[in-house]
Design an enzyme around this catalytic site. Sequence first.
Site, mmCIF file in Angstrom:
data_model
loop_
_atom_site.group_PDB
_atom_site.id
_atom_site.type_symbol
_atom_site.label_atom_id
_atom_site.label_comp_id
_atom_site.label_asym_id
_atom_site.label_seq_id
_atom_site.Cartn_x
_atom_site.Cartn_y
_atom_site.Cartn_z
ATOM 1 N N HIS A 94 0.861 -1.192 0.000
ATOM 2 C CA HIS A 94 0.000 0.000 0.000
ATOM 3 C C HIS A 94 0.893 1.236 0.000
ATOM 4 C CE1 HIS A 94 -2.776 3.115 0.991
ATOM 5 N NE2 HIS A 94 -2.572 3.097 2.294
ATOM 6 N N HIS A 96 1.166 5.744 -1.006
ATOM 7 C CA HIS A 96 0.471 7.020 -1.194
ATOM 8 C C HIS A 96 1.061 7.718 -2.414
ATOM 9 C CE1 HIS A 96 -0.480 7.209 3.440
ATOM 10 N NE2 HIS A 96 -0.961 6.124 2.849
ATOM 11 N N TYR A 121 0.830 -4.101 -20.236
ATOM 12 C CA TYR A 121 1.364 -4.489 -18.938
ATOM 13 C C TYR A 121 0.461 -4.098 -17.782
ATOM 14 C CZ TYR A 121 5.407 -5.939 -21.481
ATOM 15 O OH TYR A 121 6.220 -6.591 -22.365
#
Length: 215
Positions: A94, A96, A121
């Site tokens: 995860h 930002h 891709y």
Amino acid sequence: MSDAALREAICRFAASIHARGLTHGASGNISVRTEDGGLLVTPTGSSFATLDPGRLARFDADGRQTGGDGPTKEMPLHSAFYDTRGARAGAVVHLHSTHSVALSVLPETDPDSVLPPLTAYSVMQLGKVKLLPYFRPGDPAMGAAVRGLAGRHSAVLLANHGPVVAAKTLQAAVYATEELEETAKLTLLTRGLRPQLLSEAQVQDIVRSFDVEWE
């Protein structure tokens, strides 16, 4: 892969992600499934630039923490991917990352398929990326939202927050997250310029050839 090797790999990939500006400050988190069914998780409030392998949070197969610092507050998000995707989820990343977050706040972004098929891709590595609504960081409702997808997506984009990607290995999860960020960048660069997208036939050829989840 042994715990020691996984710890080193997490820190090595995290440092690379940070060095290339894909996350910043103490943002972002990584978890990886261990050989015994447990988890190694980056600690809360830690920087990808300076992770200590010995301080990664360690969980056993029953979800009990057995060592390390306190884990990321996004544990419900990670757990939701492991629980709903089973063997297809060996690691979760995860971030930002800037362009992905930018894409998440624009009203014209398609919530059912965030990324237009600009390259083969992005289709191969990500399938369709779902946009989830905004949740307060650490809100267990994020995990509930991922569970609501019933394991049909390997990647989601959290509105006003960032991307989350699951894959069979840590390397695959990192590479797919980077592909999401680069495709988000391409999407923003070409928006309004009428780019030539892959045709539906071309997309379906990729889906069949590489066994891509495309719902």
